[in-house]
Design an enzyme around this catalytic site. Structure first.
Site, PDB file in Angstrom:
ATOM      1  N   HIS A   1       0.853  -1.188   0.000  1.00 14.64           N
ATOM      2  CA  HIS A   1       0.000   0.000   0.000  1.00 14.64           C
ATOM      3  C   HIS A   1       0.889   1.238   0.000  1.00 14.64           C
ATOM      4  CE1 HIS A   1      -3.135   2.828   1.215  1.00 14.64           C
ATOM      5  NE2 HIS A   1      -3.975   1.918   0.727  1.00 14.64           N
TER       6      HIS A   1
ATOM      7  N   ASP B   1      -7.904  -5.595   0.213  1.00 11.42           N
ATOM      8  CA  ASP B   1      -8.364  -6.381  -0.932  1.00 11.42           C
ATOM      9  C   ASP B   1      -7.957  -7.848  -0.853  1.00 11.42           C
ATOM     10  OD1 ASP B   1      -9.699  -4.334  -2.200  1.00 11.42           O
ATOM     11  OD2 ASP B   1      -7.823  -3.524  -2.963  1.00 11.42           O
TER      12      ASP B   1
HETATM   13  N1  CMC Z   1       4.136  -7.575  -4.744  1.00 11.80           N
HETATM   14  C1  CMC Z   1       5.479  -7.558  -4.908  1.00 11.80           C
HETATM   15  N2  CMC Z   1       6.248  -6.461  -4.779  1.00 11.80           N
HETATM   16  C2  CMC Z   1       5.617  -5.323  -4.508  1.00 11.80           C
HETATM   17  C3  CMC Z   1       4.226  -5.243  -4.305  1.00 11.80           C
HETATM   18  C4  CMC Z   1       3.488  -6.441  -4.433  1.00 11.80           C
HETATM   19  N3  CMC Z   1       2.162  -6.436  -4.272  1.00 11.80           N
HETATM   20  N4  CMC Z   1       3.873  -3.976  -4.035  1.00 11.80           N
HETATM   21  C5  CMC Z   1       5.004  -3.252  -4.040  1.00 11.80           C
HETATM   22  N5  CMC Z   1       6.056  -4.070  -4.320  1.00 11.80           N
HETATM   23  C6  CMC Z   1       7.477  -3.660  -4.385  1.00 11.80           C
HETATM   24  C7  CMC Z   1       7.734  -2.890  -5.677  1.00 11.80           C
HETATM   25  O1  CMC Z   1       8.178  -3.730  -6.718  1.00 11.80           O
HETATM   26  C8  CMC Z   1       8.809  -1.930  -5.224  1.00 11.80           C
HETATM   27  O2  CMC Z   1      10.039  -2.614  -5.228  1.00 11.80           O
HETATM   28  P1  CMC Z   1      11.410  -1.836  -5.590  1.00 11.80           P
HETATM   29  O3  CMC Z   1      11.583  -0.814  -4.493  1.00 11.80           O
HETATM   30  O4  CMC Z   1      12.439  -2.915  -5.557  1.00 11.80           O
HETATM   31  O5  CMC Z   1      11.198  -1.215  -6.925  1.00 11.80           O
HETATM   32  C9  CMC Z   1       8.463  -1.611  -3.764  1.00 11.80           C
HETATM   33  O6  CMC Z   1       7.708  -2.751  -3.305  1.00 11.80           O
HETATM   34  C10 CMC Z   1       7.646  -0.357  -3.582  1.00 11.80           C
HETATM   35  O7  CMC Z   1       6.506  -0.440  -4.443  1.00 11.80           O
HETATM   36  P2  CMC Z   1       5.889   0.793  -5.238  1.00 11.80           P
HETATM   37  O8  CMC Z   1       5.171   0.285  -6.448  1.00 11.80           O
HETATM   38  O9  CMC Z   1       6.942   1.837  -5.449  1.00 11.80           O
HETATM   39  O10 CMC Z   1       4.870   1.338  -4.153  1.00 11.80           O
HETATM   40  P3  CMC Z   1       3.610   2.227  -4.453  1.00 11.80           P
HETATM   41  O11 CMC Z   1       3.316   2.932  -3.195  1.00 11.80           O
HETATM   42  O12 CMC Z   1       3.798   3.036  -5.686  1.00 11.80           O
HETATM   43  O13 CMC Z   1       2.471   1.124  -4.791  1.00 11.80           O
HETATM   44  C11 CMC Z   1       0.602  -0.299  -4.633  1.00 11.80           C
HETATM   45  C12 CMC Z   1       1.460   0.766  -3.928  1.00 11.80           C
HETATM   46  C13 CMC Z   1      -0.641  -0.588  -3.794  1.00 11.80           C
HETATM   47  C14 CMC Z   1       0.141   0.213  -6.005  1.00 11.80           C
HETATM   48  C15 CMC Z   1       1.454  -1.601  -4.796  1.00 11.80           C
HETATM   49  O14 CMC Z   1       1.857  -2.068  -3.529  1.00 11.80           O
HETATM   50  C16 CMC Z   1       0.714  -2.680  -5.577  1.00 11.80           C
HETATM   51  O15 CMC Z   1       0.727  -2.665  -6.805  1.00 11.80           O
HETATM   52  N6  CMC Z   1       0.053  -3.652  -4.854  1.00 11.80           N
HETATM   53  C17 CMC Z   1      -0.738  -4.657  -5.496  1.00 11.80           C
HETATM   54  C18 CMC Z   1      -2.105  -4.070  -5.874  1.00 11.80           C
HETATM   55  C19 CMC Z   1      -3.007  -3.879  -4.678  1.00 11.80           C
HETATM   56  O16 CMC Z   1      -3.146  -4.772  -3.853  1.00 11.80           O
HETATM   57  N7  CMC Z   1      -3.663  -2.718  -4.627  1.00 11.80           N
HETATM   58  C20 CMC Z   1      -4.656  -2.417  -3.591  1.00 11.80           C
HETATM   59  C21 CMC Z   1      -4.294  -1.272  -2.717  1.00 11.80           C
HETATM   60  S1  CMC Z   1      -5.376  -1.149  -1.288  1.00 11.80           S
HETATM   61  C22 CMC Z   1      -6.931  -0.725  -1.908  1.00 11.80           C
HETATM   62  C23 CMC Z   1      -6.941   0.568  -2.645  1.00 11.80           C
HETATM   63  O17 CMC Z   1      -6.432   1.566  -2.125  1.00 11.80           O
HETATM   64  O18 CMC Z   1      -7.515   0.608  -3.733  1.00 11.80           O
END
Ligand code: CMC
Length: 429
Positions: A306, A364
Site C-alpha cells: 500500500h 483487498d
Molecule cells: N508484490 C510484490 N512487490 C511489490 C508489491 C506487491 N504487491 N507492491 C510493491 N512491491 C514492491 C515494488 O516492486 C517496489 O520494489 P522496488 O523498491 O524494488 O522497486 C516496492 O515494493 C515499492 O513499491 P511501489 O510500487 O513503489 O509502491 P507504491 O506505493 O507506488 O504502490 C501499490 C502501492 C498498492 C500500487 C502496490 O503495492 C501494488 O501494486 N500492490 C498490489 C495491488 C493492490 O493490492 N492494490 C490495492 C491497494 S489497497 C486498496 C486501494 O487503495 O484501492
C-alpha cells in the site's frame, strides 16, 4: 497554523517557507508561492510527498496501521456502527443523535428508486459488459436526469445530490448485476436496512420469497464501512480534481469510479481472487512468491502493499474476521482459496523481501473471498467498492467545494520534449 519555517537556498538567495502543522500527522511545507518566488516548480511523480489539500475527514497513520474517520478508529466504527451512521459522520463531521440518524436513514431510504426511464439505459449495454463500465455510464447519466441537484453553488442542491447518490448507488449496482446475469430488476425494499436491501436487490427473484440472512447483511454492512473513505487516494483525488473545475457531482463521482477500476486501486480485490484461483494449491505458493520478488517479472502479489500503510492495513484485519464469520455462517468448512490466502500471508509476512519493503496484506486480500462466499462474481467486487466509497468521494467533494481557498486543480510539469521547431510539409518529411 504556521509554527516555524523551512529555509531554501537557491541561486545564492535564501527564502523561507512556512511550515503548517496538522492536528496529527506530518507537518507540511507551504510552497504555494515557490513558482512566483523562484520560477521553479517541485517535481513529485505519484505525489508521494505532496499534500494536495487540507482535510478534516479521514486520517491514516501508515506506520502504525491506524485509520480514523473524523477521529474515530475504524475498528470501533466497524464493531459498533452501521454504514449509514458512518455516512452521516463523514458528511457532517459528528456521529448522529438518535433523531438525526432516523432522519438521515429516512432521507436516504426515500431516494433509493432510480428514475424508471433510466432502467432502459441498461439494455443499451452488451450483456457481457463489465459491471464497472456500466456503473461509470449510469452514474454519469444521473446528471442527465436529476438537473434539480446539479447547481453546486446551492448548499441544498449539494446535499440532495449527495443523498441521491448514496441512496441510488446500491440500486444501480444491483441492476448492473441483474442485467449481467439476465434476471429481472428487483425494486428496492425500504423496510430493509441499507445492506439488506442491497442483498435483496441482488439475490431475490420475483417468483419466490427471499429472506436476507441477518449475519450476511451485517457482514455486507461492515464491508461497506471498511471501504467508506480513505483520504486522498487516486480515485478521491480524481473526484476532487474533476470537481475543482465546477463539474456537477454526478460527473465527478463517475470520474472517481473510472479511476477506482484500475487493478492497482479498487480493481485489486478482483485481481487478488483471480490470483488465488490461479495459484490454486498451497504447494504452488513458493513459485508465485519468487515471481513477485523477481524484478524482471511484472507479477505482483495482488492484495499486498500500500502506498500509505507500511504496516498491516487495519481494514484487512477486520476483513479477515468478517471472512471467517461469513464462511462459518454459510457452513463452508474447506475453502481452498482461503487456505492459499492464509498460507500466502504467513509466508509473505516472514519473507525478507516483504519485510524489508514493508509489504503487508491490504483490504483487498480478504475481501474477494468474502464477497465470493456472499454470492458475488468477481466482476462485481470493484462495483461494491465503488458503492461504498461513494460517500467518501462525496464528503471530500463537498469539503472541497465549501473550502474558501479552493482553486481549480492544475499541476505543472517538467517538460522534456522537443523545443520549438518549424513545420515541415508532408512531402519533405
Ligand atoms: N508484490 C510484490 N512487490 C511489490 C508489491 C506487491 N504487491 N507492491 C510493491 N512491491 C514492491 C515494488 O516492486 C517496489 O520494489 P522496488 O523498491 O524494488 O522497486 C516496492 O515494493 C515499492 O513499491 P511501489 O510500487 O513503489 O509502491 P507504491 O506505493 O507506488 O504502490 C501499490 C502501492 C498498492 C500500487 C502496490 O503495492 C501494488 O501494486 N500492490 C498490489 C495491488 C493492490 O493490492 N492494490 C490495492 C491497494 S489497497 C486498496 C486501494 O487503495 O484501492
Amino acid at each position: 497554523m504556521a509554527n516555524s519555517t523551512a529555509k531554501l537556498e537557491l541561486g545564492g538567495e535564501n527564502r523561507e517557507y512556512e511550515i503548517l502543522e496538522g492536528t496529527v500527522g506530518p507537518d507540511v511545507i507551504n510552497i504555494s508561492s515557490l513558482y512566483k518566488d523562484t520560477g521553479m516548480f517541485t517535481y513529485d511523480p505519484g505525489f508521494t510527498s505532496t499534500a494536495s489539500c487540507e482535510s478534516k475527514i479521514t486520517y491514516i497513520d501508515g506506520d502504525e496501521g491506524t485509520l480514523l474517520h473524523r477521529g474515530y478508529p475504524i475498528e470501533q466504527l466497524a464493531d459498533h456502527g452501521d454504514f449509514l451512521e458512518v455516512c452521516y459522520l463523514l458528511l457532517y463531521g459528528e456521529l448522529p443523535t438518535k433523531a438525526q440518524k432516523e432522519d438521515f436513514d429516512y432521507r436516504v431510504t426515500r431516494h433509493t428508486m432510480l428514475h424508471e426511464q433510466m432502467s432502459r439505459f441498461f439494455t443499451g449495454f452488451r450483456r457481457d459488459a463489465h459491471p464497472m463500465a456500466v456503473m461509470c455510464g449510469m452514474v454519469g447519466a444521473l446528471s442527465a436526469f436529476y438537473h434539480d441537484s446539479t447547481d453546486i453553488s446551492d448548499p441544498h442542491q449539494r446535499m440532495v445530490a449527495s443523498i441521491r447518490m448514496i441512496a441510488k448507488m446500491p440500486t444501480i449496482a444491483a441492476m448492473a448485476y441483474k442485467y449481467h446475469i439476465g434476471q429481472p430488476f428487483i425494486y428496492p425494499r425500504n423496510e430493509l436496512s441499507y445492506a439488506a436491501n442491497f442483498l435483496h436487490m441482488c439475490f431475490a427473484v420475483p417468483c419466490e420469497e427471499y429472506h436476507v440472512n441477518p449475519v450476511l447483511a451485517r457482514a455486507m454492512d461492515r464491508i461497506f464501512i471498511l471501504h467508506a473513505d480513505h483520504e486522498q487516494n487516486a480515485s478521491t483525488s480524481t473526484v476532487r480534481l474533476a470537481g475543482s473545475s465546477g463539474a456537477n457531482p454526478f460527473a465527478c463521482i463517475a470520474a472517481g469510479i473510472a479511476c477506482l477500476w484500475g487493478p492497482a486501486h479498487g480493481g485489486a480485490n478482483e485481481a487478488a481472487l483471480n490470483m488465488l484461483a490461479e495459484i490454486g494449491t498451497v504447494d504452488r505458493i513458493p513459485e508465485y512468491i519468487d515471481r513477485a520478488k523477481d524484478r524482471d517479472d511484472p507479477f505482483r502479489l495482488m492484495g499486498f502493499g500500500h502506498r500509505v500503510y507500511k504496516n498491516y492495513d487495519p481494514r484487512a484485519k477486520i476483513m479477515q474476521k468478517t471472512t471467517h464469520e461469513v464462511l462459518g455462517e454459510l457452513g463452508i468448512k474447506d475453502d481452498p482459496q482461503l487456505d492459499v490466502a492464509l498460507e500466502l500471508e504467513r509466508i509473505a509476512l516472514t519473507d525478507e523481501y516483504f519485510i524489508e519493503k514493508k509489504l503487508y496484506p491490504n483490504i483487498d486480500f480478504y475481501s474477494g473471498i468474502t464477497l465470493r462466499a456472499l454470492g458475488f462474481p468477481t466482476t462485481m467486487f470493484t462495483v461494491l467498492f465503488a458503492l461504498a466509497r461513494t460517500v467518501g468521494w462525496i464528503a471530500q467533494w463537498k469539503e472541497m467545494i465549501e473550502d474558501p481557498n479552493q482553486k481549480i486543480g492544475r499541476p505543472r510539469q517538467l517538460y522534456t520534449g522537443a523545443t520549438q521547431r518549424d513545420y515541415v510539409s508532408i512531402a519533405n518529411r
